[in-house]
Design a protein around this motif. Structure first.
Motif, mmCIF file in Angstrom:
data_model
loop_
_atom_site.group_PDB
_atom_site.id
_atom_site.type_symbol
_atom_site.label_atom_id
_atom_site.label_comp_id
_atom_site.label_asym_id
_atom_site.label_seq_id
_atom_site.Cartn_x
_atom_site.Cartn_y
_atom_site.Cartn_z
ATOM 1 N N CYS A 161 -7.680 -4.379 -11.503
ATOM 2 C CA CYS A 161 -6.603 -5.363 -11.404
ATOM 3 C C CYS A 161 -5.308 -4.677 -11.005
ATOM 4 O O CYS A 161 -5.023 -3.561 -11.417
ATOM 5 N N LYS A 162 -4.536 -5.399 -10.220
ATOM 6 C CA LYS A 162 -3.331 -4.797 -9.641
ATOM 7 C C LYS A 162 -2.290 -4.441 -10.700
ATOM 8 O O LYS A 162 -1.755 -3.329 -10.706
ATOM 9 N N THR A 163 -2.053 -5.377 -11.596
ATOM 10 C CA THR A 163 -0.974 -5.163 -12.559
ATOM 11 C C THR A 163 -1.351 -4.074 -13.558
ATOM 12 O O THR A 163 -2.373 -4.164 -14.245
ATOM 13 N N GLY A 164 -0.537 -3.052 -13.607
ATOM 14 C CA GLY A 164 -0.832 -1.939 -14.513
ATOM 15 C C GLY A 164 -1.914 -1.017 -13.987
ATOM 16 O O GLY A 164 -2.395 -0.148 -14.708
ATOM 17 N N GLY A 165 -2.300 -1.202 -12.727
ATOM 18 C CA GLY A 165 -3.357 -0.367 -12.156
ATOM 19 C C GLY A 165 -2.845 0.980 -11.658
ATOM 20 O O GLY A 165 -1.632 1.222 -11.618
ATOM 21 N N TYR A 166 -3.793 1.820 -11.236
ATOM 22 C CA TYR A 166 -3.432 3.169 -10.820
ATOM 23 C C TYR A 166 -2.563 3.160 -9.563
ATOM 24 O O TYR A 166 -1.805 4.095 -9.308
ATOM 25 N N GLY A 167 -2.672 2.097 -8.789
ATOM 26 C CA GLY A 167 -1.882 2.005 -7.562
ATOM 27 C C GLY A 167 -0.389 2.078 -7.822
ATOM 28 O O GLY A 167 0.374 2.637 -7.030
ATOM 29 N N GLY A 168 0.027 1.519 -8.930
ATOM 30 C CA GLY A 168 1.441 1.577 -9.278
ATOM 31 C C GLY A 168 1.894 3.014 -9.482
ATOM 32 O O GLY A 168 2.988 3.413 -9.037
ATOM 33 N N GLU A 169 1.047 3.783 -10.121
ATOM 34 C CA GLU A 169 1.345 5.205 -10.363
ATOM 35 C C GLU A 169 1.425 5.954 -9.028
ATOM 36 O O GLU A 169 2.355 6.730 -8.784
ATOM 37 N N LEU A 170 0.428 5.691 -8.176
ATOM 38 C CA LEU A 170 0.419 6.364 -6.872
ATOM 39 C C LEU A 170 1.662 5.995 -6.070
ATOM 40 O O LEU A 170 2.314 6.862 -5.462
ATOM 41 N N ALA A 171 2.019 4.706 -6.092
ATOM 42 C CA ALA A 171 3.192 4.255 -5.331
ATOM 43 C C ALA A 171 4.455 4.955 -5.830
ATOM 44 O O ALA A 171 5.300 5.383 -5.039
ATOM 45 N N ALA A 172 4.545 5.060 -7.154
ATOM 46 C CA ALA A 172 5.733 5.695 -7.724
ATOM 47 C C ALA A 172 5.788 7.175 -7.365
ATOM 48 O O ALA A 172 6.863 7.722 -7.076
ATOM 49 N N ILE A 173 4.645 7.819 -7.370
ATOM 50 C CA ILE A 173 4.607 9.247 -7.017
ATOM 51 C C ILE A 173 5.045 9.443 -5.563
ATOM 52 O O ILE A 173 5.850 10.317 -5.246
ATOM 53 N N ILE A 174 4.514 8.593 -4.696
ATOM 54 C CA ILE A 174 4.857 8.719 -3.274
ATOM 55 C C ILE A 174 6.347 8.423 -3.057
ATOM 56 O O ILE A 174 7.057 9.171 -2.385
ATOM 57 N N ALA A 175 6.798 7.324 -3.689
ATOM 58 C CA ALA A 175 8.205 6.932 -3.496
ATOM 59 C C ALA A 175 9.161 7.984 -4.041
ATOM 60 O O ALA A 175 10.280 8.143 -3.538
ATOM 61 N N GLY A 176 8.709 8.690 -5.058
ATOM 62 C CA GLY A 176 9.576 9.697 -5.672
ATOM 63 C C GLY A 176 9.436 11.075 -5.056
ATOM 64 O O GLY A 176 10.057 12.031 -5.539
ATOM 65 N N SER A 177 8.646 11.177 -4.022
ATOM 66 C CA SER A 177 8.382 12.501 -3.443
ATOM 67 C C SER A 177 9.145 12.686 -2.137
ATOM 68 O O SER A 177 9.846 11.790 -1.655
ATOM 69 N N GLU A 178 8.955 13.841 -1.543
ATOM 70 C CA GLU A 178 9.597 14.117 -0.258
ATOM 71 C C GLU A 178 9.055 13.218 0.849
ATOM 72 O O GLU A 178 9.660 13.097 1.924
ATOM 73 N N ALA A 179 7.935 12.525 0.581
ATOM 74 C CA ALA A 179 7.391 11.595 1.584
ATOM 75 C C ALA A 179 8.266 10.359 1.740
ATOM 76 O O ALA A 179 8.161 9.639 2.730
ATOM 77 N N PHE A 180 9.133 10.111 0.757
ATOM 78 C CA PHE A 180 9.990 8.904 0.807
ATOM 79 C C PHE A 180 10.747 8.803 2.126
ATOM 80 O O PHE A 180 10.795 7.749 2.760
ATOM 81 N N ASP A 181 11.318 9.919 2.540
ATOM 82 C CA ASP A 181 12.120 9.913 3.770
ATOM 83 C C ASP A 181 11.286 9.675 5.027
ATOM 84 O O ASP A 181 11.818 9.388 6.080
ATOM 85 N N TYR A 182 9.984 9.828 4.877
ATOM 86 C CA TYR A 182 9.108 9.681 6.041
ATOM 87 C C TYR A 182 8.517 8.281 6.131
ATOM 88 O O TYR A 182 7.813 7.951 7.069
ATOM 89 N N LEU A 183 8.769 7.459 5.097
ATOM 90 C CA LEU A 183 8.150 6.125 5.078
ATOM 91 C C LEU A 183 8.806 5.206 6.109
ATOM 92 O O LEU A 183 10.019 5.056 6.152
ATOM 93 N N ASP A 184 7.967 4.588 6.936
ATOM 94 C CA ASP A 184 8.461 3.640 7.934
ATOM 95 C C ASP A 184 8.247 2.200 7.481
ATOM 96 O O ASP A 184 8.593 1.267 8.198
ATOM 97 N N ALA A 185 7.636 2.035 6.329
ATOM 98 C CA ALA A 185 7.334 0.686 5.824
ATOM 99 C C ALA A 185 7.197 0.764 4.310
ATOM 100 O O ALA A 185 7.016 1.858 3.768
ATOM 101 N N PRO A 186 7.302 -0.389 3.627
ATOM 102 C CA PRO A 186 7.090 -0.372 2.173
ATOM 103 C C PRO A 186 5.680 0.130 1.826
ATOM 104 O O PRO A 186 4.748 -0.015 2.625
ATOM 105 N N ILE A 187 5.563 0.681 0.661
ATOM 106 C CA ILE A 187 4.237 1.081 0.161
ATOM 107 C C ILE A 187 3.495 -0.195 -0.223
ATOM 108 O O ILE A 187 4.048 -1.056 -0.916
ATOM 109 N N VAL A 188 2.269 -0.328 0.254
ATOM 110 C CA VAL A 188 1.516 -1.565 0.000
ATOM 111 C C VAL A 188 0.332 -1.275 -0.917
ATOM 112 O O VAL A 188 -0.367 -0.272 -0.751
ATOM 113 N N ARG A 189 0.142 -2.158 -1.882
ATOM 114 C CA ARG A 189 -1.014 -2.045 -2.770
ATOM 115 C C ARG A 189 -1.979 -3.199 -2.530
ATOM 116 O O ARG A 189 -1.555 -4.354 -2.472
#
Lengths: 318, 328
Positions: free
Chosen positions: B263-291
Motif C-alpha cells: 500500500c502506498k501510504t506509509g510504504g517504502y516508496g515514501g522512504e525512497l522518495a525522501a532519500i532521493i529528494a534529500g540527496s545530491e540527486a535533487f538538483d538533477y531532478l527534471d520532474a517530481p518523484i512519482v510513486r
C-alpha cells in the motif's frame, strides 16, 4: 541435598537481593535513577531456591522483576548496579537498565520488558541445547500475569511436544499489576495448566526456599534426562507496588502486612539457625556483609562513566 | 547457464548451507514432508531429517521465539512464516525481542536468524493472505529486510542472509516462485546492501522491489519501442539500503518512478522518495518523484479487483511514459 556451606550461601544471596532492591528504591527516591524499576522484595526464595537447583553452566531467562534472578545467577553486583544506574560499565553498557539486565556469559539470557516475552525464547534455547547435544537446561521465569498470554500456550506446547530441557517457573505473586489472580484465573492453581500440555505441574510455597529448591531440582533432573519440561508455580507475594507508579489501590494494608509476616528470608534464616547451620551472630554478619557489598557496588557505579554520545548507535547490528 | 525456478533456487541455497554448516536448520509450519505451503522446502526433510527440518504446530509466535532463542545460543535457524500476513502473530518476538536483544544487551549477544516469508497478491487468496508488510520491519532498528526479485538473487541473498549475524526478514513473492532464471550451481553470496541496475537506460529510473522489478523490466521493454529508455534499479535489500546506486541512477536520468506492491501510504516508496529528494540527486531532478504502489485497500478476492489493487505492467508503462514525456 544442600550442605551447610551451600545453605549459608543461599541466605547470603537472599540478603543480597533484599539489600540491592532496598538500595535501588533509595536511589530512586534520591532521584538518581532514570526510569522505572520492578522490585521483588518478598519474593527472594523463589529466585534463589530455583537457581540453586541449577548447575553454573545452566541458563536462565528472567523477567521485568529480575534483580533477584540476576543476583542468584551469580551476577557481578558492580556491573549490575552500574547498569541500573545507566553507566557504560554496566552489563549492557547502560543501554538496557533495570528491565533488560543480561549476563549472557554468566548464563543469564536477560530480563525482559515484555510480560511473557521470554517464554517463547525458552523454546528456542531448549531446542538449541538439545540439537547441540549440550547437557544444559534453560530455566524460564515468568509471572502469573504472563500465564494468561497467548505465548504461554504456544511455547509450553512446543516445549512439551519436543521434550525440551526447559523448566518453566511461574512466580505467582498474586497480582498482574493490579489484577488479582483470583479474578484472572478460573482455576485454583496455575500449575494445573501443565496437564493440558502433558507435562508435570507443581505448586509450591514460593516463600519456602527449600520447597522451591526441591521442586525445581526434580524438574531439572527431568529436563536433563531428556524427559521434557515442567511447570512449577511458586506462590509468593511482592511487598512493593508493581512499579514506581503503583499507589496500592487494589489491595489492603492488612494483606501486605500478613504477607510480610511470611518473609522468606526470615523463614530460611530461622530454619538454618534451628538446624545449627549458623548462629544468630553469623546470620547477622551475612546480612551486614550483603548490605556492604551493595554499598561497594553503588560506589563503583557512581564513579563509573556515562556512555558517550559518540557510541549511541553502536550495537544495533553486528 | 543452468536455469532454476525462484523456489528451486531457495531450496538449493538451503540445502547447500545446511550441508556446509550444521548449525543451520529449518523450522516452520508444514515445512517437512508437505514441503511448505508453496513447496519450497520439498525434499529437505528426507535429506536432513526431522531434527533439522522441524515441523511446528500452528504457532507463529512460537516459531519466532524458537528461532530467537536458538540463534541467541549458537544456532543459525531459518524460520518460515507461511504467509507474510501471519507475521502479525509473530511480531512481538521479532520486534521487541530479536531486533533489540543485541542493542539492549550492550552489543554482547547476537541473534543470527533468517525468517523467510512469502508476501504479495495475485493468487486469489484475498485480504488475509496477500499483504506486503515489509515496511513495518524496515522501521525496526536491529532487523534487516531482504526482498529478492530473481532466482539468481534469491539464492545469493539467502546464503548471505544465513551467514549474516543479524535477524533478517527475508521476503519472497508467491508469484515469483515459478519464475525461472540462470542460477549457478556452486554456492555464492550477494552482499546485503547492494542494489543492482537490472536494466540500463537514459530517460528515467524505475526503483522497484520484488515482483515489481519483473513488471518494470517488462514495462521497460515495451517503452523501448517508443524510444523511452528506462533504467531499472532493484535495491534487493531494503535495509540496509544501497542509497548510492539509486542516487547515481537518478542523477543520470533526472526522473524517477518508484514502484512497489505494498500500500502506498506509509510504504517504502515514501522512504525512497525522501532519500532521493534529500540527496545530491535533487538538483538533477527534471520532474517530481512519482510513486506507483498498491492502492490503500485490503486485497480483494475478485480476480479483476485483485488485479487492479496493485501495479501491473500497463500501469507502470503508463506512469513511466507520462514521466518521461514531462506530463507529470
Amino acid at each position: 541435598m544442600l550442605n551447610s556451606r551451600q545453605k549459608r550461601e543461599l541466605l547470603r544471596q537472599m540478603y543480597t537481593i533484599r539489600a540491592f532492591e532496598e538500595k535501588a528504591e533509595q536511589l530512586y527516591t534520591l532521584g538518581k535513577i532514570h526510569g522505572t524499576m520492578h522490585l521483588s522484595i518478598g519474593m527472594e526464595a523463589s529466585a534463589v531456591g530455583a537457581i540453586a537447583a541449577l548447575r553454573p553452566d545452566d541458563l536462565i531467562l528472567s523477567t521485568h522483576r529480575g534483580h533477584g534472578h540476576c543476583i542468584a545467577k551469580g551476577a557481578d553486583l558492580k556491573l549490575m548496579m552500574a547498569e541500573f544506574m545507566g553507566k557504560e560499565t554496566g552489563y549492557c553498557r547502560g543501554r538496557g537498565g533495570s528491565m533488560h539486565i543480561a549476563d549472557v556469559e554468566g548464563g543469564n539470557l536477560g530480563a525482559n520488558g515484555v510480560v511473557g516475552g521470554g517464554i517463547p525464547i525458552a523454546v528456542g534455547v531448549g531446542l538449541s541445547l538439545k540439537m547441540q547435544k549440550r547437557d544444559q537446561i534453560i530455566l524460564c521465569f515468568f509471572g502469573d500475569g504472563a500465564a494468561n498470554l497467548g505465548p504461554f500456550h504456544e511455547a509450553l506446547n512446543m516445549a512439551a511436544i519436543w521434550k525440551l530441557p526447559v523448566v518453566y517457573v511461574c512466580e505467582n505473586n498474586q497480582y498482574a499489576m493490579s489484577f488479582s489472580v483470583k479474578k484472572a484465573f478460573a482455576i485454583e492453581r496455575i500449575s494445573d495448566r501443565a496437564a493440558a500440555y502433558g507435562m508435570p505441574g507443581v505448586t509450591v510455597d514460593g516463600n519456602d526456599l527449600m520447597a522451591v529448591y526441591q521442586a525445581v531440582s526434580q524438574a531439572v533432573k527431568r529436563a536433563r534426562a531428556g524427559e521434557g519440561p515442567t511447570l512449577i508455580e511458586n506462590v509468593t507475594y511482592r511487598w512493593r507496588g508493581h512499579s514506581k507508579s503503583d499507589a496500592n489501590r487494589y489491595r489492603t494494608r492488612e494483606e501486605i502486612e500478613a504477607w510480610k509476616q511470611k518473609c522468606p528470608i526470615k523463614r530460611f534464616r530461622t530454619q538454618l539457625i534451628e538446624e545449627g547451620v549458623l548462629t544468630e551472630e553469623e546470620a547477622d554478619q551475612i546480612e551486614q556483609e550483603a548490605y556492604a557489598t551493595i554499598d561497594a557496588a553503588v560506589a563503583f557505579a557512581e564513579a563509573s562513566p556515562e556512555p558517550t554520545l559518540e557510541t549511541i548507535e553502536e550495537g544495533v547490528y553486528v | 547457464m543452468r536455469e532454476l525456478s525462484y523456489a528451486e533456487a531457495i531450496r538449493e541455497a538451503l540445502r547447500q548451507e545446511m550441508q556446509r554448516d550444521e548449525r543451520v536448520f529449518i523450522i516452520g509450519e508444514d515445512v517437512g514432508v508437505y514441503g511448505g505451503a508453496f513447496g519450497v522446502t520439498l525434499g529437505l526433510v528426507e535429506e536432513f531429517g526431522e531434527e533439522r527440518v522441524i515441523d511446528t504446530p500452528i504457532s507463529e509466535l512460537g516459531i519466532a521465539g524458537a528461532i530467537t532463542g536458538a540463534a541467541l545460543t549458537g544456532m543459525r535457524p531459518v524460520g518460515e512464516i507461511m504467509f507474510m500476513d501471519f507475521i502479525t502473530l509473530a511480531s512481538e518476538q521479532l520486534v521487541n525481542q530479536a531486533a533489540k536483544i543485541r542493542f539492549m544487551f550492550g552489543g554482547k549477544a547476537k541473534v543470527p536468524f533468517v525468517l523467510r516469508t512469502p508476501a504479495g497478491s495475485g493468487t486469489g487468496a484475498a485480504a488475509q493472505h496477500s499483504q506486503s508488510l515489509e515496511n513495518w520491519f524496515v522501521h525496526i532498528p536491529g532487523l534487516k529486510v531482504v526482498m529478492p526479485s530473481t532466482p539468481y538473487d534469491v539464492k545469493g541473498l539467502l546464503l548471505a542472509s544465513i551467514r549474516d549475524d543479524n535477524p533478517i526478514i527475508f521476503i519472497e513473492h508467491k508469484l515469483l516462485y515459478k519464475v525461472k532464471g540462470a542460477v549457478p550451481e556452486e554456492p555464492y553470496t550477494i552482499p546485503l546492501g547492494t542494489a543492482e541496475v537490472k536494466r540500463e537506460g537514459r530517460d528515467l529510473t524505475i526503483v522497484a522491489t520484488s515482483i515489481m522489478v519483473k513488471r518494470s523490466l517488462e514495462a521497460a521493454e515495451q517503452l523501448a519501442h517508443e524510444d523511452i529508455e528506462v533504467e531499472v534499479v532493484d535495491p534487493r535489500t531494503l535495509k540496509p539500503l544501497d542509497e548510492e546506486t539509486i542516487i547515481r541512477s537518478v542523477m543520470k536520468t533526472g526522473r524517477v518512478l518508484i514502484v512497489h506492491e505494498a500500500c502506498k501510504t506509509g510504504g517504502y516508496g515514501g522512504e525512497l522518495a525522501a532519500i532521493i529528494a534529500g540527496s545530491e540527486a535533487f538538483d538533477y531532478l527534471d520532474a517530481p518523484i512519482v510513486r506507483l504502489a498498491g492502492r490503500d485497500i485490503p486485497i480483494p478476492y475478485n480476480r479483476d479487483l485483485e488485479y487492479h489493487a496493485v501495479p501491473q505492467v500497463e500501469n507502470i508503462v503508463e506512469a513511466a511514459r507520462q514521466l518521461a514525456r514531462g506530463e507529470v
